[in-house]
Design a protein around this motif. Structure first.
Motif, mmCIF file in Angstrom:
data_model
loop_
_atom_site.group_PDB
_atom_site.id
_atom_site.type_symbol
_atom_site.label_atom_id
_atom_site.label_comp_id
_atom_site.label_asym_id
_atom_site.label_seq_id
_atom_site.Cartn_x
_atom_site.Cartn_y
_atom_site.Cartn_z
ATOM 1 N N THR A 18 0.839 -1.334 0.195
ATOM 2 C CA THR A 18 -0.175 -0.028 0.064
ATOM 3 C C THR A 18 0.761 1.256 -0.170
ATOM 4 O OG1 THR A 18 0.101 0.128 2.201
ATOM 5 C CG2 THR A 18 -1.790 -1.285 1.412
ATOM 6 N N ASN A 19 0.338 2.460 -0.104
ATOM 7 C CA ASN A 19 1.318 3.595 0.024
ATOM 8 C C ASN A 19 2.270 3.419 1.138
ATOM 9 O OD1 ASN A 19 -0.107 4.559 -2.194
ATOM 10 N ND2 ASN A 19 -1.647 5.914 -1.080
ATOM 11 N N LEU A 20 1.659 3.246 2.231
ATOM 12 C CA LEU A 20 2.854 2.948 3.521
ATOM 13 C C LEU A 20 2.986 1.815 3.795
ATOM 14 C CD1 LEU A 20 0.656 5.748 5.810
ATOM 15 C CD2 LEU A 20 2.873 5.919 4.574
ATOM 16 N N GLY A 21 2.642 0.706 3.173
ATOM 17 C CA GLY A 21 2.792 -0.558 3.717
ATOM 18 C C GLY A 21 2.007 -1.070 4.604
ATOM 19 N N HIS A 22 1.594 -2.432 4.720
ATOM 20 C CA HIS A 22 0.517 -2.788 5.853
ATOM 21 C C HIS A 22 1.049 -4.255 6.073
ATOM 22 C CE1 HIS A 22 -3.211 -2.836 7.745
ATOM 23 N NE2 HIS A 22 -3.421 -3.854 7.521
ATOM 24 N N VAL A 23 0.838 -4.522 7.516
ATOM 25 C CA VAL A 23 0.988 -5.907 8.042
ATOM 26 C C VAL A 23 -0.261 -6.487 8.682
ATOM 27 C CG1 VAL A 23 2.610 -7.236 9.504
ATOM 28 C CG2 VAL A 23 3.469 -5.366 8.291
ATOM 29 N N GLY A 24 -0.848 -7.663 8.611
ATOM 30 C CA GLY A 24 -1.746 -8.501 9.173
ATOM 31 C C GLY A 24 -1.026 -9.236 10.260
ATOM 32 N N ILE A 25 -1.733 -10.060 10.829
ATOM 33 C CA ILE A 25 -1.407 -11.274 11.515
ATOM 34 C C ILE A 25 -2.161 -12.474 11.151
ATOM 35 C CG2 ILE A 25 -0.758 -12.492 14.053
ATOM 36 C CD1 ILE A 25 -0.868 -9.424 14.944
ATOM 37 N N SER A 26 -1.302 -13.688 10.815
ATOM 38 C CA SER A 26 -2.202 -14.837 10.195
ATOM 39 C C SER A 26 -2.689 -15.493 11.423
ATOM 40 C CB SER A 26 -1.047 -15.635 9.702
ATOM 41 O OG SER A 26 -1.864 -16.995 9.264
ATOM 42 N N LEU A 27 -4.183 -16.140 11.233
ATOM 43 C CA LEU A 27 -4.713 -17.190 12.307
ATOM 44 C C LEU A 27 -4.489 -18.323 11.925
ATOM 45 C CD1 LEU A 27 -7.561 -14.631 12.961
ATOM 46 C CD2 LEU A 27 -5.625 -14.870 14.424
ATOM 47 N N MET A 32 -6.674 -14.103 8.446
ATOM 48 C CA MET A 32 -5.792 -13.074 9.196
ATOM 49 C C MET A 32 -6.728 -12.318 9.942
ATOM 50 S SD MET A 32 -4.389 -10.626 6.588
ATOM 51 C CE MET A 32 -5.500 -9.256 5.668
ATOM 52 N N ILE A 33 -6.078 -11.705 11.011
ATOM 53 C CA ILE A 33 -6.624 -10.455 11.826
ATOM 54 C C ILE A 33 -5.930 -9.111 11.262
ATOM 55 C CG2 ILE A 33 -5.116 -10.578 13.819
ATOM 56 C CD1 ILE A 33 -7.507 -9.927 15.447
ATOM 57 N N LYS A 42 -10.791 -6.880 11.724
ATOM 58 C CA LYS A 42 -11.772 -7.925 11.319
ATOM 59 C C LYS A 42 -10.736 -9.123 11.094
ATOM 60 C CE LYS A 42 -14.576 -4.746 8.728
ATOM 61 N NZ LYS A 42 -15.963 -5.094 9.126
ATOM 62 N N ILE A 43 -11.248 -10.328 11.052
ATOM 63 C CA ILE A 43 -10.839 -11.386 10.582
ATOM 64 C C ILE A 43 -11.510 -11.610 8.994
ATOM 65 C CG2 ILE A 43 -10.958 -14.052 11.018
ATOM 66 C CD1 ILE A 43 -11.255 -13.461 13.840
ATOM 67 N N MET A 44 -10.221 -11.986 8.225
ATOM 68 C CA MET A 44 -10.533 -12.109 6.922
ATOM 69 C C MET A 44 -9.422 -12.972 6.103
ATOM 70 S SD MET A 44 -9.218 -8.190 5.947
ATOM 71 C CE MET A 44 -10.264 -7.970 4.805
ATOM 72 N N PRO A 45 -9.933 -13.330 4.627
ATOM 73 C CA PRO A 45 -9.108 -14.070 4.205
ATOM 74 C C PRO A 45 -7.923 -13.419 3.810
ATOM 75 C CG PRO A 45 -11.203 -14.310 3.147
ATOM 76 C CD PRO A 45 -11.017 -13.237 4.244
ATOM 77 N N ILE A 46 -6.668 -14.369 3.840
ATOM 78 C CA ILE A 46 -5.372 -13.470 3.603
ATOM 79 C C ILE A 46 -5.261 -13.160 1.997
ATOM 80 C CG2 ILE A 46 -2.928 -14.142 3.305
ATOM 81 C CD1 ILE A 46 -3.020 -15.667 5.609
#
Length: 73
Positions: A18-27, A32-33, A42-46
């Motif tokens: 993304t413009n600033l970068g983005h990190v989620g955490i895998s469940l 991921m969350i 939100k919990i969503m598909p990776i």
């Protein structure tokens, strides 16, 4: 470098371009969350976005030793 694919193990960091970068955490199990800004966490598909780069194991060292919870306010 991030590992491509949605089979990130539980606890892995999931990276997006993304413009600033983005990190989620895998469940695990392809989910991921993720902080979705005004929409909340939100919990969503990776592979929910075309900006997915891949995943990497979180660093295990050095441990966080100076972290303390915020005082209740």
């Amino acid at each position: 470098m991030p590992t491509p694919g949605a089979n990130a193990p539980r606890g892995a960091l999931v990276f997006y371009r993304t413009n600033l970068g983005h990190v989620g955490i895998s469940l695990g199990n392809g989910t991921m969350i993720n902080d979705c800004g005004y929409a909340g966490v939100k919990i969503m598909p990776i592979k929910n976005t075309m900006h997915y780069i891949g995943w990497a194991a979180p660093p295990l060292s050095p441990p966080i030793t100076d972290w303390t919870p915020s005082p209740a306010g």
